[in-house]
Design an enzyme around this catalytic site. Structure first.
Site, PDB file in Angstrom:
ATOM      1  N   GLU A 171       0.856  -1.199   0.000  1.00  0.00           N
ATOM      2  CA  GLU A 171       0.000   0.000   0.000  1.00  0.00           C
ATOM      3  C   GLU A 171       0.883   1.237   0.000  1.00  0.00           C
ATOM      4  O   GLU A 171       1.596   1.502   0.967  1.00  0.00           O
ATOM      5  CB  GLU A 171      -0.904  -0.010   1.240  1.00  0.00           C
ATOM      6  CG  GLU A 171      -1.741   1.263   1.358  1.00  0.00           C
ATOM      7  CD  GLU A 171      -2.503   1.356   2.682  1.00  0.00           C
ATOM      8  OE1 GLU A 171      -2.802   0.324   3.305  1.00  0.00           O
ATOM      9  OE2 GLU A 171      -2.787   2.506   3.096  1.00  0.00           O
ATOM     10  N   ARG A 180       0.384  10.383   0.191  1.00  0.00           N
ATOM     11  CA  ARG A 180       0.655  11.481   1.125  1.00  0.00           C
ATOM     12  C   ARG A 180       1.931  12.213   0.796  1.00  0.00           C
ATOM     13  O   ARG A 180       2.331  13.102   1.528  1.00  0.00           O
ATOM     14  CB  ARG A 180       0.833  10.933   2.542  1.00  0.00           C
ATOM     15  CG  ARG A 180      -0.423  10.413   3.117  1.00  0.00           C
ATOM     16  CD  ARG A 180      -0.166  10.013   4.547  1.00  0.00           C
ATOM     17  NE  ARG A 180      -0.958   8.860   4.841  1.00  0.00           N
ATOM     18  CZ  ARG A 180      -0.767   8.053   5.858  1.00  0.00           C
ATOM     19  NH1 ARG A 180       0.224   8.262   6.680  1.00  0.00           N
ATOM     20  NH2 ARG A 180      -1.549   7.026   6.042  1.00  0.00           N
ATOM     21  N   LYS A 211     -11.162  -1.905   6.252  1.00  0.00           N
ATOM     22  CA  LYS A 211      -9.994  -1.463   7.015  1.00  0.00           C
ATOM     23  C   LYS A 211     -10.499  -0.967   8.371  1.00  0.00           C
ATOM     24  O   LYS A 211     -11.636  -0.489   8.478  1.00  0.00           O
ATOM     25  CB  LYS A 211      -9.296  -0.332   6.249  1.00  0.00           C
ATOM     26  CG  LYS A 211      -8.203   0.389   7.029  1.00  0.00           C
ATOM     27  CD  LYS A 211      -7.397   1.302   6.129  1.00  0.00           C
ATOM     28  CE  LYS A 211      -6.582   2.301   6.958  1.00  0.00           C
ATOM     29  NZ  LYS A 211      -5.234   2.507   6.432  1.00  0.00           N
TER      30      LYS A 211
END
Ligand code: 3PG
Length: 216
Positions: free
Chosen positions: A47, A51, A134
């Site tokens: 993943e 950001r 999640k």
């Protein structure tokens, strides 16, 4: 992509290994060797968090690594979904879920791991067909004890918890039947990346990949 297909795809990705590395990549040059090290250590699902300025280029650089399945994390908007898909992401991860985000993933055909934390959020997602979610921020939101409790009334939902998880506490989560895998950044420490110590990262991946899971 229907919610059922979404959940099927998310489940398959979560079952690839007990740990999904959560990667914050600041230097594009790190992307390919980092992915190779993690995949070699036994962690194929990766993943990349959206950001950092080079996150999408990092996904592009990692998309071709043999044996890897690269996804995009920190999906917040439909624009994030489009950009992630265009960069080659095979799945998306969001800390939460919104109608627009879910619709964008279904339209783009991007397998989504939506975030659910409260009983109501988890139930709303389940009602929409999302049975794999999640759970973020895992440690701060109640940790393994919370997920164990949620598993009693809502056993249909399986989770990938992330946030504050380490090699030491990962077994608390992975020992639960409703946890498919955990996510964590501990397998890709910033200092090892800065040194280009890919062997150290491969070793961390190997340790993580050997963690047993109750769910399988
Ligand atoms: C995140 O999105 O930052 C993940 O939950 C990773 O958290 P961690 O850095 O505590 O593993």
């Amino acid at each position: 992509m229907t919610p059922t297909d979404q959940s099927k795809a998310a489940r398959a990705i979560c079952l690839l290994a007990p740990v999904v590395p959560v990667l914050v990549i600041d230097d594009l040059a790190h992307a390919a060797p980092l992915a190779r090290a993690l995949v070699a250590g036994g962690l194929p699902a990766l993943e990349v968090t959206l950001r950092t300025p080079c996150a999408l280029d990092a996904i592009r650089a990692m998309a071709d690594i043999e044996g890897g399945v690269v996804g995009a994390g920190t999906l917040l908007t439909p624009a994030d979904v489009k950009a992630a898909k265009a960069a080659g992401a095979k799945f998306g991860v969001s800390p939460g879920a919104t109608d627009r985000l879910i619709a964008a993933c279904e339209d783009e055909g991007l397998a989504l791991l939506p975030g659910g934390a409260s009983a109501s959020e988890i139930m709303v997602l389940l009602e929409r067909g999302y049975s794999v979610q999640k759970f973020f921020p895992a440690e701060q939101a109640g940790g393994a004890a919370y997920l164990k409790s949620i598993g009693s009334p809502i056993p249909q939902v399986s989770f990938c918890p992330t946030g504050g998880i380490s090699l030491k506490i990962a077994p608390d989560y992975l020992g639960l039947k409703n946890i498919l895998c955990v996510g964590g950044s501990w397998v890709a420490p910033k200092d090892a990346m800065a040194r280009g110590d890919w062997a150290a990262i491969e070793t961390l991946a190997r340790e993580a990949a050997a963690l047993p899971r109750a769910a399988i």
